[in-house]
Design a protein around this motif. Structure first.
Motif, short mmCIF file in Angstrom:
data_model
loop_
_atom_site.label_atom_id
_atom_site.label_comp_id
_atom_site.label_asym_id
_atom_site.label_seq_id
_atom_site.Cartn_x
_atom_site.Cartn_y
_atom_site.Cartn_z
N LYS A 47 -4.59 -1.75 -1.61
CA LYS A 47 -5.98 -2.18 -1.82
C LYS A 47 -6.84 -1.03 -2.35
O LYS A 47 -7.78 -1.25 -3.12
N TYR A 48 -6.51 0.19 -1.96
CA TYR A 48 -7.40 1.32 -2.19
C TYR A 48 -7.05 2.15 -3.43
O TYR A 48 -7.93 2.72 -4.07
N PHE A 49 -5.75 2.25 -3.75
CA PHE A 49 -5.32 3.12 -4.84
C PHE A 49 -4.07 2.58 -5.53
O PHE A 49 -3.29 1.84 -4.93
N ASP A 50 -3.90 3.00 -6.80
CA ASP A 50 -2.62 2.94 -7.48
C ASP A 50 -2.03 4.34 -7.45
O ASP A 50 -2.76 5.34 -7.56
N PHE A 51 -0.70 4.43 -7.31
CA PHE A 51 -0.04 5.73 -7.25
C PHE A 51 1.16 5.76 -8.18
O PHE A 51 1.84 4.74 -8.38
N ILE A 58 2.10 13.63 -7.21
CA ILE A 58 1.49 12.32 -7.05
C ILE A 58 0.20 12.26 -7.86
O ILE A 58 -0.68 13.12 -7.72
N TYR A 59 0.09 11.23 -8.72
CA TYR A 59 -1.16 10.95 -9.41
C TYR A 59 -1.71 9.63 -8.86
O TYR A 59 -0.95 8.74 -8.49
N ALA A 60 -3.03 9.54 -8.81
CA ALA A 60 -3.65 8.37 -8.20
C ALA A 60 -4.91 7.97 -8.95
O ALA A 60 -5.53 8.79 -9.65
N LYS A 61 -5.27 6.72 -8.81
CA LYS A 61 -6.55 6.22 -9.31
C LYS A 61 -6.93 4.98 -8.50
O LYS A 61 -6.05 4.30 -7.95
N LYS A 62 -8.19 4.72 -8.39
CA LYS A 62 -8.63 3.48 -7.76
C LYS A 62 -8.38 2.32 -8.72
O LYS A 62 -8.36 2.52 -9.95
N PRO A 63 -8.17 1.12 -8.22
CA PRO A 63 -7.86 -0.01 -9.09
C PRO A 63 -8.89 -0.24 -10.19
O PRO A 63 -8.56 -0.71 -11.29
N SER A 64 -10.14 0.09 -9.94
CA SER A 64 -11.20 -0.14 -10.93
C SER A 64 -11.29 0.97 -11.97
O SER A 64 -12.02 0.85 -12.95
N GLU A 65 -10.57 2.07 -11.76
CA GLU A 65 -10.66 3.23 -12.65
C GLU A 65 -9.58 3.19 -13.72
O GLU A 65 -8.55 2.52 -13.57
N LYS A 67 -8.82 6.49 -15.35
CA LYS A 67 -8.31 7.85 -15.39
C LYS A 67 -7.46 8.17 -14.16
O LYS A 67 -7.88 7.93 -13.03
N TRP A 68 -6.28 8.72 -14.42
CA TRP A 68 -5.40 9.17 -13.34
C TRP A 68 -5.69 10.63 -13.00
O TRP A 68 -5.98 11.45 -13.90
N ARG A 69 -5.64 10.98 -11.72
CA ARG A 69 -5.86 12.35 -11.27
C ARG A 69 -4.81 12.76 -10.26
O ARG A 69 -4.24 11.90 -9.56
N LEU A 70 -4.56 14.05 -10.16
CA LEU A 70 -3.69 14.55 -9.10
C LEU A 70 -4.28 14.14 -7.75
O LEU A 70 -5.46 14.38 -7.49
N PHE A 71 -3.47 13.52 -6.92
CA PHE A 71 -3.96 13.03 -5.64
C PHE A 71 -4.34 14.21 -4.74
O PHE A 71 -3.55 15.13 -4.53
N LEU A 72 -5.56 14.17 -4.23
CA LEU A 72 -6.12 15.24 -3.39
C LEU A 72 -5.98 16.61 -4.06
O LEU A 72 -5.67 17.61 -3.41
N LYS A 73 -6.12 16.60 -5.39
CA LYS A 73 -6.22 17.80 -6.24
C LYS A 73 -4.91 18.53 -6.48
O LYS A 73 -4.77 19.26 -7.46
N THR A 74 -3.93 18.37 -5.59
CA THR A 74 -2.67 19.11 -5.76
C THR A 74 -1.50 18.21 -6.14
O THR A 74 -0.53 18.67 -6.74
N GLY A 75 -1.57 16.93 -5.73
CA GLY A 75 -0.46 16.03 -5.98
C GLY A 75 0.73 16.27 -5.07
O GLY A 75 1.77 15.64 -5.24
N LEU A 76 0.57 17.16 -4.10
CA LEU A 76 1.64 17.47 -3.15
C LEU A 76 1.09 17.44 -1.73
O LEU A 76 -0.07 17.79 -1.50
N PRO A 77 1.89 17.03 -0.77
CA PRO A 77 1.45 17.12 0.64
C PRO A 77 1.20 18.58 1.03
O PRO A 77 1.93 19.48 0.61
N THR A 116 2.91 11.67 5.41
CA THR A 116 2.07 10.47 5.42
C THR A 116 0.59 10.84 5.40
O THR A 116 0.20 11.94 5.83
N THR A 117 -0.21 9.92 4.90
CA THR A 117 -1.66 10.08 4.99
C THR A 117 -2.31 8.70 4.99
O THR A 117 -1.76 7.75 4.43
N PHE A 118 -3.48 8.60 5.63
CA PHE A 118 -4.24 7.36 5.63
C PHE A 118 -5.24 7.38 4.47
O PHE A 118 -5.64 8.47 3.99
N LEU A 119 -5.68 6.21 4.05
CA LEU A 119 -6.51 6.09 2.84
C LEU A 119 -7.88 5.47 3.10
O LEU A 119 -8.64 5.25 2.16
#
Length: 801
Positions: A47-51, A58-65, A67-77, A116-119
């Motif tokens: 519901k919250y993101f595409d990955f 990891i790259y992520a974007k919200k469904p309405s966006e 542009k893809w971005r590195l998830f949490l700036k690093t793309g790594l846990p 893991t992480t919550f969204l």
């Protein structure tokens, strides 16, 4: 250039671009697409993101966006070491696999470790904080890593059942709110396509739990997807099944939820928070076969399947199967889970030839269930005329099987529903690796038919089963491929003070598979470190002559044996610590049980005090007992194995000592052996023997795995069982062989210790050697023909070949 030609040029350019990017089938939606259509191991959505994963990040974007971005700036846990403290971990090199559902994101790195992480802020913990810690109990190694059962999986997926799906509906149509926590469950489809292994954050961090696949465990799945704990499977011929099932809904969590096998009408609806406290109907829903997808022309189906939650309740699931339509266009077949028809949605989907289903392959595996036969045991005494059987046992985390008992003239049968108990220790493959799977069991039968029986059979059947139809968890059990044991009451016996002996509950059904008479107490599966005991890296050739040119080889064997010995000792120490934790946890629940009883809190259901006090003590007693037994087994077996390793090291070092004394050649002691059974055979210690002149008919027999444990069982017709463990026997026998002693001139004398829980009153009267036997020192004397066992100075056993 007209519009058609412009579109054609862009399409051709896109093909070349995609080709350069080397998109594989797990990137079925394409490279950084506008929308993720299918949840795969490298692309996912919620519901919250595409990955999507790109080159290990990891790259992520919200469904309405767009542009893809590195998830949490690093793309790594990563761990926020200045704030987390309790869960610090090094940043992984790469992310390899991904799954998102509900408000959660789960990823595995290139070493198979889970993060893991919550969204969303409504989740149980702070969002956008990476965690490696997983499972319960937490600890130094409290993280999940793919193992030999899961690393070569066909597919895996995570399902989150929380506020977005809000509630689930049981088999009788009653709705149950997710509560305050909800859960996320990880499902793995194994390499053979025949097993689903699962775990969640409230279970130990292992893959020991299993869900039976459709068709009684015989359906071979090509792929799996899950959402809101609903599993979606597809076979090679396009057969599809779905099922909502997790550890809670299958009925395995009675500490926190009420369950019932009766059809009870619940007034509260799933949107009402308190519907979570109403009894959940069991058994959990069965596998639902989905309607076939009708294929025409160039239409084909692939193993790229996806399920996604899209609303509240069981019916809010969208199923998708990637493939081609009758004209060969790519896209996916789609429907809601309970709809009867599929529709094709044309989309640019990237599939390889190997992704398409091969309908020539079989969808049905071999028989996957077990049957057992045995006897009823009453107060440690076997009722020979009462034969029982159990059929259709899967040894999964939930089961359904048919039980029968007969006295030869009358037969009682019922359906049993075993459900796996929550267990504290990490395990590998219980039920199949020599260690048992532990169950709560509920019976289902027609109570009125109990009146049809007569005589002793009726008396026993009434005592065991009367008023037990649908009586929740009135029975307990444990099972492996070799045996299945059912206890008739839920009160456990006193914890074992010593291994290899136990006090039975009043009634036990003890059954084994056909052809299996004895159940090994010790195995390389129960104690997996034993598998390395005879590893060639540790062994030199017995009786061989070595030269100084092989000094390094000999020293390497010595070093490997020392490491192995240290490993055994370290394993013992770790389990001793875990046992202490298990004991403290158990006491905590016992105290809670006492407090809730005297304050009447165990009579209410909010906040779930009654479930906790009703089943918590039993579960934690089971876990403490399991640890107690595991530690005892380790102590008994490892100490004896270390005895053999010490002898091995000592004799290997004699070769090095000879080289140090300028000997060019040295011969390894030809009498050195690598197991107790080999030493016993060298001096012809009898495997079985009877004391013919004894009134109480005493017999002895070597322990069924004497390779690791030098022991005899002594049994009498009156029910006495004594375990006789030989002390330093390998060293004594080796010295005997080295000295080339003659049996008649110098019998072999071995020290022994005795273990016994109970001695028959008759045996005590007839032979004083049984008195306080566990506190006495003993010896075994063997002259090649006569074996004599003494308890103190009194003869316990004497037999002659």
């Amino acid at each position: 250039m007209n519009f058609f030609n412009i579109k054609k040029v862009f399409f051709i350019a896109a093909i070349f671009l995609i080709s350069d990017l080397k998109i594989n089938s797990q990137d079925a939606s394409g490279f950084l697409p506008d929308e993720i259509f299918l949840r795969t191991m490298t692309q996912s959505h919620c519901k919250y993101f595409d990955f999507t994963i790109v080159d290990g990040r990891i790259y992520a974007k919200k469904p309405s966006e767009k542009k893809w971005r590195l998830f949490l700036k690093t793309g790594l846990p990563y761990s926020k070491m200045n704030t987390t403290g309790l869960d610090e971990f090094p940043i992984p090199e790469r992310v390899a696999e991904i799954s998102a559902d509900g408000d959660s994101l789960y990823v595995f790195d290139n070493n198979g470790i889970l993060y893991t992480t919550f969204l969303d802020r409504s989740a149980p913990e702070s969002p956008f904080v990476w965690k490696r810690a997983f499972g319960f109990p937490k600890g130094e190694n409290g993280f999940l890593k793919q193992d030999e059962f899961t690393k070569n999986k066909r597919a895996w997926s995570m399902g989150c059942r929380r506020k977005d799906v809000l509630y689930h509906t049981d088999i009788y149509g009653n709705e149950h709110h997710y509560g305050t926590m909800g859960l996320e469950t990880i499902y793995f489809l194994t390499e053979d396509g025949l097993h689903i292994r699962f775990t969640d954050s409230g279970l130990p961090a292992d893959f020991s739990r299993q869900i039976q696949v459709p068709l009684n465990g015989r359906f071979i799945s090509e792929s799996l997807s899950a959402s809101a704990d609903t599993i979606f499977l597809i076979g090679a011929k396009g057969t599809m099944y779905t099922r909502l099932v997790d550890f809670d809904t299958m009925g395995c969590d009675p500490m926190w939820f009420q369950y019932t096998y009766d059809k009870l009408e619940q007034k509260k609806k799933g949107k009402n928070y308190f519907s979570n406290y109403s009894p959940w109907a069991l058994p959990a829903e069965e596998w639902l076969e989905q309607p076939k997808i009708q294929i025409e022309g160039k239409g084909r189906l692939s193993k790229i399947i996806s399920i996604a939650q899209n609303g509240q309740g069981n019916g809010a699931r969208i199923l998708r199967v990637a493939g081609t339509d009758k004209d060969g266009n790519t896209g996916f077949y789609e429907k809601s889970i309970f709809d009867s028809e599929w529709k094709f949605v044309e989309k640019e989907i990237y599939l390889e030839e190997s992704d398409f289903l091969d309908s020539t392959k079989n969808e049905l595996g071999e028989e996957a269930e077990f049957s057992y036969t045995g006897n009823l045991i009453i107060s440690d005494s076997t009722k020979e005329n009462f034969k029982c059987s159990l059929k259709g046992v899967s040894l999964m985390s939930e089961d359904k099987c048919i039980f029968e008992i007969s006295d030869g003239e009358q037969t009682f049968s019922c359906t049993l529903f075993p459900l796996e108990k929550w267990t504290y220790p990490k395990r590998k493959n219980p039920g199949f690796d020599g260690t048992p799977r532990n169950y709560f069991i509920t019976a289902e039968f027609d109570e009125s038919k109990l009146e049809n029986y007569s005589g002793e059979f009726k008396k026993i059947i009434d005592e065991i089963f009367k008023n037990k139809n649908h009586n929740l968890f009135a029975f307990t059990g444990e099972g492996t491929k070799e045996y299945f044991e059912i206890g008739i009451n839920t009160k456990r016996p006193k914890l074992l003070k010593k291994p290899f002996s136990s006090k039975s509950v009043k009634y036990i059904f003890m059954m084994t598979r056909e052809g299996i008479e004895e159940i090994p107490k010790i195995s390389e599966f129960a104690l997996p470190l034993l598998k390395d005991f005879k590893n060639e890296n540790l062994l030199l050739e017995q009786g061989r002559t070595y030269s100084i040119q092989e000094r390094s080889l000999i020293q390497s064997k010595i070093n490997e044996n020392i490491k192995y010995r240290e490993l055994l000792n370290s394993d013992l120490e770790q389990f001793e610590e875990l046992k202490k934790t298990a004991r403290h946890t158990r006491w905590g629940y016992s105290a809670l049980d006492f407090i809730t009883t005297i304050t009447f809190l165990n009579k209410i259901n909010f906040p779930k005090i009654k479930q906790l006090s009703t089943y918590g003590a039993d579960l934690l007693a089971t876990n403490f007992s399991s640890f107690e037994e595991l530690v005892q087994y380790r102590n008994f077996v490892y100490r004896r194995v270390i005895e053999l390793i010490d002898l091995r090291i000592e004799n290997y070092e004699k070769l090095i000592q000879d080289f140090d004394n300028n000997e060019i050649y040295s011969t390894l002691n030809p009498n050195l052996r690598n197991s107790f059974s080999e030493y016993f055979d060298e001096v012809s210690l009898p495997r079985k023997m009877k004391m013919e002149l004894s009134k109480n008919n005493i017999a002895i027999e070597q322990f069924n795995d004497v390779s690791y444990l030098p022991a005899y069982y002594l049994k009498t017709k009156n029910g006495t069982v004594v375990t006789i463990v030989l002390k330093n026997s390998a060293k004594k026998i080796l010295e005997f062989l080295n000295d080339k002693k003659n049996f008649e001139a110098s019998p072999l004398v071995l020290n022994a210790e005795f273990i016994s829980e109970e001695i028959s009153e008759i045996d005590l009267k007839e032979n004083k050697a049984f008195k306080r036997i566990s506190n006495k020192k003993g010896t075994i004397e063997w002259n090649g023909k006569t074996l004599k066992i003494l308890s103190g100075k009194k003869i316990l056993f004497e037999g002659t070949l």
